[in-house]
Every structure is written in structure tokens, then in C-alpha cells.
Enzyme design. Structure first.
Site, short mmCIF file in Angstrom:
data_model
loop_
_atom_site.label_atom_id
_atom_site.label_comp_id
_atom_site.label_asym_id
_atom_site.label_seq_id
_atom_site.Cartn_x
_atom_site.Cartn_y
_atom_site.Cartn_z
N LEU A 278 -2.01 -16.25 -7.05
CA LEU A 278 -2.94 -16.08 -5.95
C LEU A 278 -4.38 -16.42 -6.30
O LEU A 278 -5.10 -17.00 -5.51
CB LEU A 278 -2.86 -14.63 -5.47
CG LEU A 278 -3.23 -14.45 -4.02
CD1 LEU A 278 -2.30 -15.21 -3.12
CD2 LEU A 278 -3.20 -12.98 -3.69
N SER A 279 -4.78 -16.07 -7.51
CA SER A 279 -6.18 -16.22 -7.86
C SER A 279 -6.65 -17.68 -7.90
O SER A 279 -7.83 -17.94 -7.93
CB SER A 279 -6.43 -15.57 -9.22
OG SER A 279 -5.53 -16.09 -10.14
N LYS A 280 -5.70 -18.59 -7.90
CA LYS A 280 -6.09 -19.99 -7.95
C LYS A 280 -6.43 -20.54 -6.56
O LYS A 280 -6.95 -21.63 -6.44
CB LYS A 280 -4.97 -20.83 -8.56
CG LYS A 280 -4.86 -20.65 -10.05
CD LYS A 280 -6.06 -21.27 -10.75
CE LYS A 280 -6.03 -20.98 -12.23
NZ LYS A 280 -7.39 -21.05 -12.81
N ARG A 281 -6.09 -19.80 -5.56
CA ARG A 281 -6.30 -20.30 -4.22
C ARG A 281 -7.65 -19.84 -3.69
O ARG A 281 -8.05 -18.71 -3.90
CB ARG A 281 -5.23 -19.76 -3.26
CG ARG A 281 -3.84 -19.96 -3.78
CD ARG A 281 -3.33 -21.28 -3.32
NE ARG A 281 -1.93 -21.38 -3.68
CZ ARG A 281 -1.12 -22.21 -3.06
NH1 ARG A 281 -1.54 -22.96 -2.08
NH2 ARG A 281 0.14 -22.28 -3.44
#
Ligand code: GLU
Length: 494
Positions: A252-255
Site C-alpha cells: 500500500l505504501s507505494k501507492r
């Protein structure tokens, strides 16, 4: 635990303003904040903005607004100042250069003027020979001085031995030094890389504990070597588990923005949660459950209850999915049980106003008990009770007015009779209204459900609404009369 109990607790959230604050970053900030609270420590906001190429306009403001919305106030930071400032790395460039020089002077770093072309060639050759990719130490022992012109400064990693970092959550993380790179500390533009700036700042800001995203694990041994070279005490360190999307497929943190995760829309930025009508209390409660557990099988709790129990060593290092359905549920619980009527009203008011409705405070307060059980997000109020705050409503589907075993004519008649009966009601309280219209249903030879159903659609515009007579009491006699008339007219003129 690699903790020095004599060190006052000072922790930092150190985002790079390369995007708006996302929910993974918020969880890192939350755990830092909880830890500081638990130990009566200081929570610091530091903006790591040395990567000019990835700088996103407005990101810093968004990060601060989002943290404040979540209730994660910092005691030291770029806007509030503090004894260890400045708290924006772009304003500390001189310090990093000074300490890079110190490392060069003491033999822990060196200048390197290898061109990008040369580095590419080296990498290409390494790829072909299937050997380890990395800098080939070309400039390491050349003793280059500042006169070489454009250059970077690299750290001189030890080539033998092992570096072990104690992670509070994961235990020892060991790396062979031979596998560690001669990191770039200072770029050719004179600005530091993350590694140098992060270490220098954590030291000079007297940080006691680092809690950061899991993606930085591989840099922990490199940083540990830099601390050792400086002979500075490294803060205790903990890497937060990865957060996965609900399907478990994405990290998630990459989005940066909301995205479609196997058919469902998944929110990512903190701002998106606010816009979707979630309460900050529910969002932090939700996030506290991702990787950490309150215990006693409790998922709904306040920060006041959670802080004394918070313990880094209990964090589960395994990657965890973000269970959005839990957030929905929690938000509903907060709306139903945790907020006072006044507080809830104050939060619903801007939502109604944004939807173009006119809000009367006294009326809104009366509506609260009718809708509390029916809304899961603040935004639901528009659909559930918007009709109460508008003079005119539209009945999307006039067909809804016609109840089972009724036809147009019979419905028009029922609505006109209801209007006439309503005119005679002086005591406009829901008890009186209910008995009045039960009697009318009898007089018309209708079931109460038939008459009430038609009236409900006429007054609220919808087939499903809060309790009819309580609603009518709040809407008021004048408007109810108008709406019954309007509904009859619409049906008749079809
Ligand atoms: N600037 C880094 C980031 O945005 C900070 C990592 C750390 O906390 O050390 O992820």
C-alpha cells in the site's frame, strides 16, 4: 532491547515531501507518537526534502494538515520550531557538508569523480560476469581533493567482518560488510543523500528511538557503520511491518492515490479518508490495529486507553493487510457510541453545508438521535437526512409513492387526505402525528403501512428514511404540507 534507559525519549516522523501523506506513513507517525506519549517523550516532525527532483508542491502542507487532522501533534517541527532546529533538511545543508568533510578528514569517506558513463560501464560488466552489482571502489584510495571539480563523497565501508543491528521488533539483523556498498553521502550538487542527512539529524536532534518503514531495513547496517565512524551512539531502531492492500496483492505504501484493488476502491491518502467522511478517531484506532494489538480481543479503544499498553516489542513484523471493512465498522461505532450529540452535530454540519444545504443548529441536534444508528460515515448524512435541511426535495422515482395494492388514484387520494388531516393537527409531536394518521388509514380503509409508506416518500423523497413521525416533527408542519401537496400533484400530472 538496544535501548539506553538514560536517554530521554525523543522520536521523529521524517517524511519526504514527495507526495501527500498516505495511510502507511500515518501508521508510522502514529506509532512514533504513541511511543512518545507513553514515555512522556517528545514527538518531532522533520521534513526530509533533500531530493529536489522528487519534491512535490503542497506535500509538506498536506503532511502537516493530515497529521493534525489525525490528532498527532508534534512538539518540535518546521512550523513550531524547537531547540534542535531547523527541522527542514534543505535548511541544514551546511551541517551535512561539514560532517562529510569530517569523515573525509578522518579517513571514513572519500571524494569520487567517476562519471555516470563510467559507472554504467562498470555495472554492465558486473551484470555480464554475474558478479555483485555496485561501486568498484575506483576512487577509494586515490586521495582526491576538492580541486577535482564536480564529485560526490562516498563512505568507506569496511570490507571484512559483519555488521549487526538490533531491531526492537525483529531482533538482530546481520550483514556481511563485504556486501555493503560504498554509499554516496554527499551528491555532486552538494546536498546530502538520505543516509548522511538522516544520521546527522538523528544525532543532533538527540533522537532516542527510530521507528521507520520496513523498506529501510537494508540501510540499517550502513547507517550503523556511519554512527560508528562518527563514534556517535545509534538510536534504538524498529522497522514497522509492511502494509498490504486488502487483497494482499499490493504494497500500500507505494501507492500515492486511491486505487482499484480487485474490484474495490481502496483509499490511500489520509486526505481521502477525511473526504470520505471518516472520523480521525476511527482512523487512528483502525491504524493502531495494523501490526499492533491492544489485547483482550479489543479492537475499539481510545488512544488514552491504548497508550499505556503500547509496546514496540509486541509489534508483529509480518506484513499485514489493511482491513477496510474494520474501518467502516469502527467509524460506525464512533458515530453511535463515542461522540456526544453536540460533537457529532458539529462534524456533520460542514458536510451538509458542502452539499449545498442550509443547516439550523437546533434542528441538526434534534436529527442526531434519528440518524446515529443509520450512518457509517459522516458523508452518509446527506443521503440519510439531507431532505430535512432543504426546502425542496425531488422525488427521484414517483412510482415509489404507490404502495402495494394501491394505484395512482388511490395514492393521490391518500396523500390529499393526509394533507387535509395534517392541517387540523395543532400539536405537531410525533405521538400525536402517529395516532392521527393511524386513524386516517382506518378511515380510508388502508393499512397503516400503506399510508405511512406513501407519506414517507412524499416527505423524505425516499422509500427508506429515519422514523416517519419523528422526522415529520423536525421537518415541521409547513414543509410537510407542501411536500404532501407536491407529491400528489406529481402523481396526478404523470
Ligand atoms: N525520509 C524517509 C521517508 O520518507 C524517512 C525514513 C526514516 O524515518 O528514517 O521514508
Amino acid at each position: 532491547m538496544a535501548e539506553n534507559p538514560d536517554r530521554p525519549v525523543r522520536v521523529r516522523f521524517a517524511p519526504s515531501p514527495t507526495g501527500f501523506l498516505h495511510i502507511g506513513g500515518a501508521r508510522t507517525a502514529l506509532f512514533n507518537w504513541m511511543f512518545a506519549k507513553k514515555h512522556n517523550g517528545v514527538f518531532i516532525l522533520r521534513i526530509e526534502d533533500t531530493d529536489q527532483k522528487r519534491y512535490v508542491e503542497g506535500a509538506e502542507q498536506d503532511i502537516m494538515d493530515s497529521l493534525r487532522w489525525l490528532g498527532l501533534e508534534w512538539q518540535e517541527g518546521p512550523d513550531v520550531g524547537g531547540p534542535y532546529g531547523p527541522y527542514r533538511q534543505s535548511e541544514r545543508a551546511g551541517l551535512y557538508r561539514e560532517w562529510a568533510e569530517w569523515l573525509i578528514d578522518h579517513g571514513y569517506a572519500y571524494r569520487c569523480n567517476c562519471t555516470p558513463e563510467r559507472l554504467n560501464k562498470v555495472r554492465e560488466a558486473q551484470r555480464q560476469q554475474e558478479s555483485q552489482i555496485g561501486y568498484d571502489h575506483h576512487c577509494r584510495d586515490l586521495g582526491l581533493g576538492p580541486e577535482i571539480g564536480e564529485h560526490v563523497v562516498r563512505f568507506r565501508m569496511p570490507e571484512t567482518g559483519e555488521t549487526v543491528v538490533q531491531d526492537i521488533i525483529r531482533g538482530p539483523i546481520a550483514y556481511q560488510n563485504a556486501n555493503l556498498q560504498d554509499l554516496v553521502l554527499l551528491k555532486s550538487d552538494g546536498l546530502p543523500t538520505y543516509h548522511l542527512a538522516n544520521v546527522v539529524d538523528d544525532h543532533f536532534m538527540a533522537i532516542s528511538h527510530i521507528m521507520r518503514a520496513d523498506e529501510w531495513i537494508a540501510t540499517a547496517p550502513l547507517h550503523s557503520q556511519i554512527y560508528e565512524a562518527f563514534d556517535w551512539e545509534m538510536p534504538a531502531i524498529a522497522h514497522m511491518p509492511v502494509i498490504l492492500s486488502p487483497s494482499g496483492k499490493g504494497k500500500l505504501s507505494k501507492r500515492d492515490r486511491a486505487f482499484d484493488d480487485g474490484g474495490t476502491q481502496v483509499l490511500v491518502q489520509v486526505r481521502e479518508f477525511e473526504d470520505a467522511g471518516y472520523l480521525p478517531e476511527a482512523v487512528v484506532n483502525f491504524l493502531a490495529n495494523v501490526g499492533w494489538a491492544f489485547g483482550d480481543d479489543r479492537e475499539f479503544f481510545s488512544m488514552e486507553e491504548a497508550i499505556p499498553r503500547f509496546d514496540l516489542a509486541q509489534i508483529n513484523p509480518a506484513a499485514g493487510k489493511l482491513p477496510y471493512e474494520k474501518l467502516e465498522w469502527l467509524n460506525g461505532v464512533y458515530i453511535r457510541e463515542a461522540l456526544s450529540a453536540e460533537d457529532l452535530a458539529a462534524r456533520l454540519k460542514p458536510v451538509l453545508i458542502n452539499a449545498g444545504l442550509t443547516v439550523d443548529d437546533a434542528r441538526l441536534l434534534k436529527v442526531i438521535p434519528l440518524i446515529r444508528e443509520r450512518i457509517k460515515t459522516l458523508n452518509d448524512v446527506v443521503e440519510t437526512a439531507g431532505f430535512i435541511f432543504s426546502d425542496r426535495i425531488t422525488i427521484d422515482d414517483p412510482e415509489l409513492l404507490i404502495q402495494k395494492k394501491m394505484d395512482t388514484e388511490c395514492t393521490v387520494n391518500a396523500l390529499r387526505s393526509a394533507r387535509a388531516r395534517l392541517e387540523t393537527v395543532d400539536d405537531f409531536s410525533h405521538g400525536v402525528l402517529e395516532s392521527t394518521f393511524r386513524a386516517l388509514a382506518d378511515d380510508l380503509g388502508l393499512k397503516a403501512g400503506q399510508l405511512f409508506g406513501a407519506m414517507r416518500v412524499a416527505v423524505t423523497g425516499k422509500a427508506v428514511s429515519p422514523p416517519l413521525f419523528e422526522t415529520m416533527e423536525i421537518v415541521g408542519k409547513e414543509i410537510c404540507l407542501k411536500r404532501l401537496q407536491q407529491a400528489a400533484d406529481i402523481l396526478e400530472s404523470r
